[in-house]
Design an enzyme around this catalytic site. Structure first.
Site, short mmCIF file in Angstrom:
data_model
loop_
_atom_site.label_atom_id
_atom_site.label_comp_id
_atom_site.label_asym_id
_atom_site.label_seq_id
_atom_site.Cartn_x
_atom_site.Cartn_y
_atom_site.Cartn_z
N ASN A 210 0.48 17.81 6.27
CA ASN A 210 0.46 16.84 7.37
C ASN A 210 1.61 17.14 8.34
O ASN A 210 2.35 18.09 8.16
CB ASN A 210 0.54 15.42 6.82
CG ASN A 210 1.76 15.24 5.95
OD1 ASN A 210 2.89 15.41 6.40
ND2 ASN A 210 1.54 14.93 4.68
N ASP A 279 -2.23 12.74 -0.34
CA ASP A 279 -2.93 11.86 -1.28
C ASP A 279 -3.97 12.61 -2.10
O ASP A 279 -4.36 12.16 -3.16
CB ASP A 279 -3.61 10.72 -0.51
CG ASP A 279 -2.58 9.79 0.11
OD1 ASP A 279 -1.55 9.54 -0.55
OD2 ASP A 279 -2.79 9.33 1.25
N LYS A 289 -7.80 34.98 -2.19
CA LYS A 289 -8.13 34.36 -0.90
C LYS A 289 -9.63 34.09 -0.82
O LYS A 289 -10.43 34.98 -1.13
CB LYS A 289 -7.69 35.30 0.22
CG LYS A 289 -7.87 34.72 1.59
CD LYS A 289 -7.42 35.69 2.66
CE LYS A 289 -7.89 35.19 4.02
NZ LYS A 289 -7.75 36.19 5.06
N ASP A 306 0.62 8.93 -7.49
CA ASP A 306 1.44 8.18 -6.52
C ASP A 306 2.86 8.09 -7.07
O ASP A 306 3.12 7.39 -8.04
CB ASP A 306 0.84 6.79 -6.30
CG ASP A 306 1.47 6.11 -5.09
OD1 ASP A 306 2.71 6.10 -5.00
OD2 ASP A 306 0.73 5.62 -4.23
N ILE A 307 3.77 8.80 -6.41
CA ILE A 307 5.14 8.92 -6.93
C ILE A 307 5.87 7.58 -6.88
O ILE A 307 6.45 7.14 -7.87
CB ILE A 307 5.91 10.00 -6.14
CG1 ILE A 307 5.17 11.34 -6.23
CG2 ILE A 307 7.34 10.14 -6.67
CD1 ILE A 307 5.68 12.40 -5.28
N VAL A 308 5.85 6.93 -5.71
CA VAL A 308 6.62 5.69 -5.56
C VAL A 308 6.07 4.59 -6.48
O VAL A 308 6.83 3.84 -7.10
CB VAL A 308 6.73 5.25 -4.08
CG1 VAL A 308 5.46 4.61 -3.56
CG2 VAL A 308 7.91 4.31 -3.89
N PHE A 323 7.82 3.79 2.22
CA PHE A 323 7.54 3.85 3.65
C PHE A 323 6.04 3.67 3.85
O PHE A 323 5.25 3.98 2.96
CB PHE A 323 7.97 5.21 4.23
CG PHE A 323 9.40 5.23 4.69
CD1 PHE A 323 10.43 5.22 3.77
CD2 PHE A 323 9.71 5.25 6.05
CE1 PHE A 323 11.75 5.22 4.18
CE2 PHE A 323 11.03 5.24 6.47
CZ PHE A 323 12.05 5.23 5.54
N LYS A 337 0.78 -2.85 0.78
CA LYS A 337 1.37 -1.74 0.03
C LYS A 337 2.57 -2.21 -0.81
O LYS A 337 2.76 -1.79 -1.94
CB LYS A 337 1.84 -0.68 1.02
CG LYS A 337 1.21 0.67 0.77
CD LYS A 337 1.48 1.63 1.88
CE LYS A 337 0.19 1.96 2.60
NZ LYS A 337 0.37 2.96 3.63
N LYS A 341 1.91 -1.61 -4.68
CA LYS A 341 2.70 -0.57 -5.35
C LYS A 341 3.88 -1.16 -6.12
O LYS A 341 4.62 -0.44 -6.76
CB LYS A 341 3.21 0.44 -4.32
CG LYS A 341 2.08 1.19 -3.59
CD LYS A 341 2.60 2.43 -2.89
CE LYS A 341 1.47 3.12 -2.14
NZ LYS A 341 1.69 4.56 -2.00
#
Ligand code: C5P
Length: 403
Positions: A210, A279, A289, A306-308, A323, A337, A341
């Protein structure tokens, strides 16, 4: 702002255009209750009159090494002994070179050589001079001897160039200097920060990612360090240099970031998840390749962990801040969120606008926390915003964990 009694700083001012900012620096050090004595080089006096520093520091300014009268008042050895810390701002390329070689041919270099107090330098010079191999070698030598460097920053320079070499702003120098005396809002606190994007490999040459540059997360890590925290930064791929004084762990994928965070989360007091973690990742990474065919292609994607949320679900968990980057319904999505979370705090920002967010130097945040509290942090440079956010984090963290 932390106030510290009876701390004595010798501020060395060398001859660069940033010398005018040293006047503001004296004020900001005085605001924090430091006693300041200014030593100026001959070149510095070409830029700013000693009277300016005398008025701002409320102390006589020291200029000459071999002036009988000055030496009778407070000579170089007394000054060197008086100082609890010697700060040189701006530290020009010339001063760095002379300090690296141990010169003692003027008052400033002599005080630096004669003191047992910590020496902190805030370099300021043209970017070519900063990048010159002689300066690089001098900086390395000084760092190896335990000298601390604050900056330099990057940006527009007085000579018209753009790049590294700008002296840090007086407020940042004052805050980071104050931390050396203790008394920062996060003194003794372990902070873990994630930053940047992740890359999810499709094959040996392609990946999904991203637009995150890591700027916000790096600014948050630096702001926490400024307040006295011990900071570890788990960073996805960015072009940013490791902030000084911070332990950076470099990772590529969400899976690697998860592993590095989980290995450290139980040991930290505050966890701030500023990374833009992918995600989804490709279900398989091809060994070779992938060849193009004639028809359309489809990607088979699976969710990343999901780390957090993983950290927030831990038993003895750190104060956890997430965030939220949203293109619409900012507050509603952020609230959702925060709850879903299980976070202590969330910092929400609008993305997709040209003047803020990804890759921009500026941003604005809506910060929400557990008991319905909220604060708007208006559009500002990311470094400034990060300091405000860390101020809020420290406030909430201290409310739950009184020192
Ligand atoms: O749900 P969303 O990805 O929008 O949540 C954003 C927050 O969650 C950020 O703090 C981000 O760092 C964190 N996050 C994470 N691990 C993921 C996805 C998001 O830590 N896999």
């Amino acid at each position: 702002m932390s106030r510290l009694p009876n701390r004595r700083i010798v501020l060395g001012v060398a001859g660069g255009i940033a010398a005018y900012k040293a006047a503001d620096l004296v004020r900001r050090l005085r605001d924090r209750d430091f006693e300041v004595r200014v030593v100026m080089t001959a070149a510095a006096r070409e830029f700013v009159a000693p009277l300016t520093f005398q008025a701002l520091s409320s102390n006589p300014v020291h200029c000459a090494l071999l002036d009988e009268q000055a030496e009778a008042g407070m000579g170089h050895i007394e000054l060197a002994r008086w100082a609890d810390l010697v700060l040189v701002a701006p530290a020009t390329a010339n001063v760095l070179a002379r300090l690296a070689c141990g010169f003692a041919d003027d008052l400033l270099t002599t005080v630096c050589l004669a003191t047992t107090a910590p020496l902190v330098l805030a370099p300021a010079m043209n970017r070519q001079m900063w990048q010159a191999s002689a300066t690089r070698a001098n900086v390395r030598l000084l760092l190896d001897r335990g000298v601390a460097m604050l900056g330099p920053g990057e940006g527009d320079q007085a000579c018209g160039d753009v790049g590294p070499g700008r002296m840090l702003e007086p407020e940042e120098i004052a805050a980071r200097t104050a931390v050396r005396f203790g008394g920062g809002a996060l003194e003794g606190v372990e902070v873990l920060v994630t930053a940047g994007p992740t890359r999810e490999a499709l094959d040996p040459v392609r990946f999904l990612t991203n637009h995150s540059t890591g700027k916000m997360g790096y600014a948050v890590a630096a702001a926490a360090e400024e307040e006295g925290a011990r900071v570890s930064l788990v960073s996805g791929p960015t072009t940013l240099p490791a902030p000084p004084g911070i332990d950076r762990i470099e990772v590529t994928s969400a899976e690697e970031m998860y592993a590095e965070v989980m290995a450290r989360a139980a040991r930290c007091d505050i966890f701030i998840a500023a990374a833009a973690v992918a995600d989804y990742r490709p279900a398989r990474c091809a060994e070779q390749k992938i060849k193009k065919g004639d028809g359309p292609a489809a990607l088979d994607l699976v969710r990343t962990a999901d780390i957090v949320a993983g950290v927030a679900a831990m038993g003895d968990r750190p104060f956890t801040v997430g965030f939220a980057a949203e293109t619409e319904s900012l507050e509603a999505h952020a609230k959702d969120k925060l709850r879903r979370k299980g976070l202590d705090m969330i910092a929400a920002n609008r993305v997709g606008l040209p003047d803020r967010g990804f890759a921009s130097e500026r941003n604005a945040l809506t910060v929400l926390w557990g008991d319905g509290g909220s604060r708007e942090l208006g559009l500002a440079p990311k470094a400034e915003l990060a300091r405000s956010l860390i101020g809020l984090v420290a406030e909430r963290y201290r409310a739950e964990h009184p020192a």
